[in-house]
Design a protein around this motif. Structure first.
Motif, short mmCIF file in Angstrom:
data_model
loop_
_atom_site.label_atom_id
_atom_site.label_comp_id
_atom_site.label_asym_id
_atom_site.label_seq_id
_atom_site.Cartn_x
_atom_site.Cartn_y
_atom_site.Cartn_z
N ALA A 78 -32.11 -20.37 -27.06
CA ALA A 78 -33.42 -20.76 -27.33
C ALA A 78 -34.15 -20.33 -26.19
O ALA A 78 -35.16 -19.46 -26.40
CB ALA A 78 -33.61 -22.21 -27.68
N ILE A 79 -33.99 -20.58 -24.84
CA ILE A 79 -34.74 -19.97 -23.77
C ILE A 79 -34.72 -18.87 -23.72
O ILE A 79 -35.87 -18.12 -23.51
CB ILE A 79 -34.38 -20.72 -22.54
CG1 ILE A 79 -34.49 -22.49 -22.29
CG2 ILE A 79 -34.89 -20.18 -21.21
CD1 ILE A 79 -33.95 -23.43 -21.49
N SER A 80 -33.59 -18.03 -23.66
CA SER A 80 -33.70 -16.59 -23.63
C SER A 80 -34.54 -16.11 -24.79
O SER A 80 -35.17 -15.03 -24.55
CB SER A 80 -32.04 -16.06 -24.03
OG SER A 80 -31.30 -16.68 -22.72
N GLY A 81 -34.29 -16.51 -26.05
CA GLY A 81 -35.39 -16.06 -27.08
C GLY A 81 -36.69 -16.07 -27.10
O GLY A 81 -37.48 -15.25 -27.09
N VAL A 82 -37.16 -17.25 -26.26
CA VAL A 82 -38.68 -17.61 -26.09
C VAL A 82 -38.94 -16.50 -24.80
O VAL A 82 -40.05 -16.02 -25.02
CB VAL A 82 -38.75 -18.93 -25.61
CG1 VAL A 82 -40.11 -19.14 -24.95
CG2 VAL A 82 -38.79 -19.76 -26.72
N SER A 83 -38.21 -16.24 -23.75
CA SER A 83 -38.62 -15.32 -22.89
C SER A 83 -38.71 -14.01 -23.30
O SER A 83 -39.48 -13.26 -22.66
CB SER A 83 -37.53 -15.54 -21.57
OG SER A 83 -36.38 -15.11 -21.97
N ALA A 85 -39.47 -13.22 -26.20
CA ALA A 85 -40.49 -12.95 -27.02
C ALA A 85 -42.08 -13.00 -26.08
O ALA A 85 -42.84 -12.00 -26.57
CB ALA A 85 -40.49 -14.36 -27.82
N VAL A 86 -42.00 -13.59 -25.05
CA VAL A 86 -43.27 -13.67 -24.36
C VAL A 86 -43.37 -12.34 -23.73
O VAL A 86 -44.36 -11.69 -23.56
CB VAL A 86 -43.09 -14.95 -23.07
CG1 VAL A 86 -44.13 -14.53 -22.09
CG2 VAL A 86 -43.37 -15.98 -23.74
N CYS A 87 -42.04 -11.74 -23.05
CA CYS A 87 -42.12 -10.45 -22.60
C CYS A 87 -42.53 -9.39 -23.71
O CYS A 87 -43.26 -8.55 -23.26
CB CYS A 87 -40.77 -9.96 -22.13
SG CYS A 87 -40.10 -10.78 -20.65
N ALA A 88 -42.23 -9.67 -24.77
CA ALA A 88 -42.83 -8.46 -26.13
C ALA A 88 -44.44 -8.96 -26.17
O ALA A 88 -44.92 -7.71 -26.27
CB ALA A 88 -41.92 -8.90 -27.26
N VAL A 89 -44.86 -10.02 -26.15
CA VAL A 89 -46.18 -10.13 -26.30
C VAL A 89 -46.93 -9.65 -25.08
O VAL A 89 -48.06 -9.03 -25.30
CB VAL A 89 -46.41 -11.76 -26.50
CG1 VAL A 89 -48.17 -11.78 -26.31
CG2 VAL A 89 -45.97 -12.21 -27.69
N VAL A 90 -46.46 -9.78 -23.98
CA VAL A 90 -47.28 -9.17 -22.89
C VAL A 90 -47.15 -7.58 -22.84
O VAL A 90 -48.04 -6.96 -22.31
CB VAL A 90 -46.50 -9.80 -21.47
CG1 VAL A 90 -47.05 -9.04 -20.16
CG2 VAL A 90 -46.73 -11.05 -21.13
#
Length: 102
Positions: A78-83, A85-90
């Motif tokens: 889950a933490i890997s997926g969130v990170s 997703a955050v990188c993709a948004v940035v």
């Protein structure tokens, strides 16, 4: 052109022995031997309250350890997926701002 060609077998090289045919054996039907009941060489397992408590405690420990490992693996995913997703948004915002500034 469309007719299949059957390959010809070359003559065998080396020694060729003819296969021998064994005579058929006579079959005699005999009844199977009667099953013999053997007593178990080991005595039956008897659970005392102490061993039952130890088994319950060991089983509980195994369940807790396996559960903790599975939960930690789920959290890591889950933490890997969130990170990601955050990188993709940035990256998306950086690319979008680069397009508007030109």
């Amino acid at each position: 052109m469309f007719h299949p060609k059957v390959p010809t077998n070359p003559t065998p090289t080396g020694l060729v022995t003819p296969s021998s045919v064994e005579p058929t054996a006579t079959v005699r039907h005999t009844p199977p031997p009667a099953p013999v009941v053997q007593s178990s060489p080991r005595p039956a397992v008897q659970l005392t309250p102490g061993t039952a408590l130890a088994l319950v405690g060991g089983g509980t420990a195994v369940v807790l350890v396996v559960g903790a490992v599975l939960v930690s693996m789920l959290l890591a995913v889950a933490i890997s997926g969130v990170s990601v997703a955050v990188c993709a948004v940035v990256l998306r915002s950086l690319l979008a701002s680069e397009r508007t500034h030109r």
